[in-house]
Design a protein around this motif. Structure first.
Motif, PDB file in Angstrom:
ATOM      1  N   ALA A  55       0.840  -1.189   0.000  1.00 22.09           N
ATOM      2  CA  ALA A  55       0.000   0.000   0.000  1.00 22.09           C
ATOM      3  C   ALA A  55       0.880   1.246   0.000  1.00 22.09           C
ATOM      4  CB  ALA A  55      -0.905  -0.007   1.224  1.00 22.09           C
ATOM      5  N   THR A  56       0.524   2.203  -0.851  1.00 25.77           N
ATOM      6  CA  THR A  56       1.271   3.449  -0.970  1.00 25.77           C
ATOM      7  C   THR A  56       0.536   4.560  -0.238  1.00 25.77           C
ATOM      8  OG1 THR A  56       2.080   2.750  -3.138  1.00 25.77           O
ATOM      9  CG2 THR A  56       2.268   5.094  -2.605  1.00 25.77           C
ATOM     10  N   ARG A  57       1.262   5.250   0.624  1.00 21.35           N
ATOM     11  CA  ARG A  57       0.702   6.378   1.374  1.00 21.35           C
ATOM     12  C   ARG A  57       0.748   7.646   0.524  1.00 21.35           C
ATOM     13  NH1 ARG A  57       2.216   6.072   7.677  1.00 21.35           N
ATOM     14  NH2 ARG A  57       2.075   3.818   7.948  1.00 21.35           N
ATOM     15  N   GLY A  58       0.061   8.659   1.001  1.00 20.02           N
ATOM     16  CA  GLY A  58       0.024   9.939   0.299  1.00 20.02           C
ATOM     17  C   GLY A  58       1.386  10.563   0.100  1.00 20.02           C
ATOM     18  N   ASP A  59       2.330  10.293   0.996  1.00 18.70           N
ATOM     19  CA  ASP A  59       3.675  10.868   0.868  1.00 18.70           C
ATOM     20  C   ASP A  59       4.609   9.995   0.026  1.00 18.70           C
ATOM     21  OD1 ASP A  59       4.316   8.729   2.537  1.00 18.70           O
ATOM     22  OD2 ASP A  59       4.976   9.977   4.213  1.00 18.70           O
ATOM     23  N   ASP A  63       3.708   0.541   2.748  1.00 18.56           N
ATOM     24  CA  ASP A  63       3.561  -0.413   3.839  1.00 18.56           C
ATOM     25  C   ASP A  63       3.172  -1.757   3.251  1.00 18.56           C
ATOM     26  OD1 ASP A  63       3.860   1.547   5.849  1.00 18.56           O
ATOM     27  OD2 ASP A  63       1.701   1.925   5.927  1.00 18.56           O
ATOM     28  N   VAL A  64       3.685  -2.822   3.824  1.00 15.47           N
ATOM     29  CA  VAL A  64       3.205  -4.160   3.504  1.00 15.47           C
ATOM     30  C   VAL A  64       2.014  -4.418   4.420  1.00 15.47           C
ATOM     31  CG1 VAL A  64       3.734  -6.623   3.549  1.00 15.47           C
ATOM     32  CG2 VAL A  64       5.460  -4.975   2.765  1.00 15.47           C
ATOM     33  N   VAL A  65       0.907  -4.828   3.822  1.00  8.90           N
ATOM     34  CA  VAL A  65      -0.298  -5.142   4.579  1.00  8.90           C
ATOM     35  C   VAL A  65      -0.559  -6.635   4.421  1.00  8.90           C
ATOM     36  CG1 VAL A  65      -2.765  -4.680   4.846  1.00  8.90           C
ATOM     37  CG2 VAL A  65      -1.219  -2.821   4.167  1.00  8.90           C
ATOM     38  N   ARG A  66      -0.395  -7.373   5.497  1.00  8.82           N
ATOM     39  CA  ARG A  66      -0.631  -8.822   5.515  1.00  8.82           C
ATOM     40  C   ARG A  66      -1.971  -9.060   6.205  1.00  8.82           C
ATOM     41  NH1 ARG A  66       0.565 -13.902   3.428  1.00  8.82           N
ATOM     42  NH2 ARG A  66       0.260 -15.447   5.044  1.00  8.82           N
ATOM     43  N   VAL A  67      -2.866  -9.776   5.524  1.00  3.33           N
ATOM     44  CA  VAL A  67      -4.199 -10.003   6.075  1.00  3.33           C
ATOM     45  C   VAL A  67      -4.488 -11.506   6.064  1.00  3.33           C
ATOM     46  CG1 VAL A  67      -6.629  -9.378   5.936  1.00  3.33           C
ATOM     47  CG2 VAL A  67      -4.910  -7.799   5.028  1.00  3.33           C
ATOM     48  N   PRO A  68      -4.795 -12.082   7.223  1.00  5.08           N
ATOM     49  CA  PRO A  68      -5.147 -13.500   7.256  1.00  5.08           C
ATOM     50  C   PRO A  68      -6.502 -13.740   6.595  1.00  5.08           C
ATOM     51  CG  PRO A  68      -5.303 -12.553   9.456  1.00  5.08           C
ATOM     52  CD  PRO A  68      -4.795 -11.469   8.549  1.00  5.08           C
ATOM     53  N   TRP A  69      -6.683 -14.906   6.017  1.00  4.44           N
ATOM     54  CA  TRP A  69      -7.971 -15.249   5.416  1.00  4.44           C
ATOM     55  C   TRP A  69      -9.039 -15.324   6.508  1.00  4.44           C
ATOM     56  CZ3 TRP A  69      -6.994 -13.888   0.927  1.00  4.44           C
ATOM     57  CH2 TRP A  69      -5.967 -14.385   0.145  1.00  4.44           C
TER      58      TRP A  69
END
Length: 103
Positions: A55-59, A63-69
């Protein structure tokens, strides 16, 4: 042990998500990520335990976003779609966005 999908399956899912579901990627990152100013997100991988988004922030930082199923660990290709749809639906609920119908 975490299940690893075949490279062909991973490439197919990532290609589809990053070409056809850019908005969904962003919703998932915003709902599950650490920041609230993401402007873009791409799905970068997944395994039997969950999915990964960059994910890219406004600046411009990322960030790496890891989401469990949501349904727990999976080992079959058809379950990947089911779990991504569940993540999308929950992301919409968390963010107060009406989800679109699923076909």
């Amino acid at each position: 042990m975490t299940f690893r999908f075949d490279d062909t399956v991973v490439r197919g899912v990532l290609g589809h998500m990053n070409a056809d579901h850019t908005g969904d990627n962003l919703l998932i990152a915003r709902a599950y990520g650490a920041a609230d100013d993401y402007t873009a997100a791409v799905m970068t991988g997944f395994d039997g335990d969950g999915g990964d988004w960059l994910a890219t922030r406004g600046d411009g930082t990322t960030d790496v976003v890891r989401v469990p199923w949501p349904g727990g660990p999976i080992e079959e290709r058809p379950h990947v779609r089911r779990e991504i749809v569940a993540l999308y639906d929950e992301a919409c609920a968390r963010l107060g966005v009406p989800p679109r119908p699923h076909s």
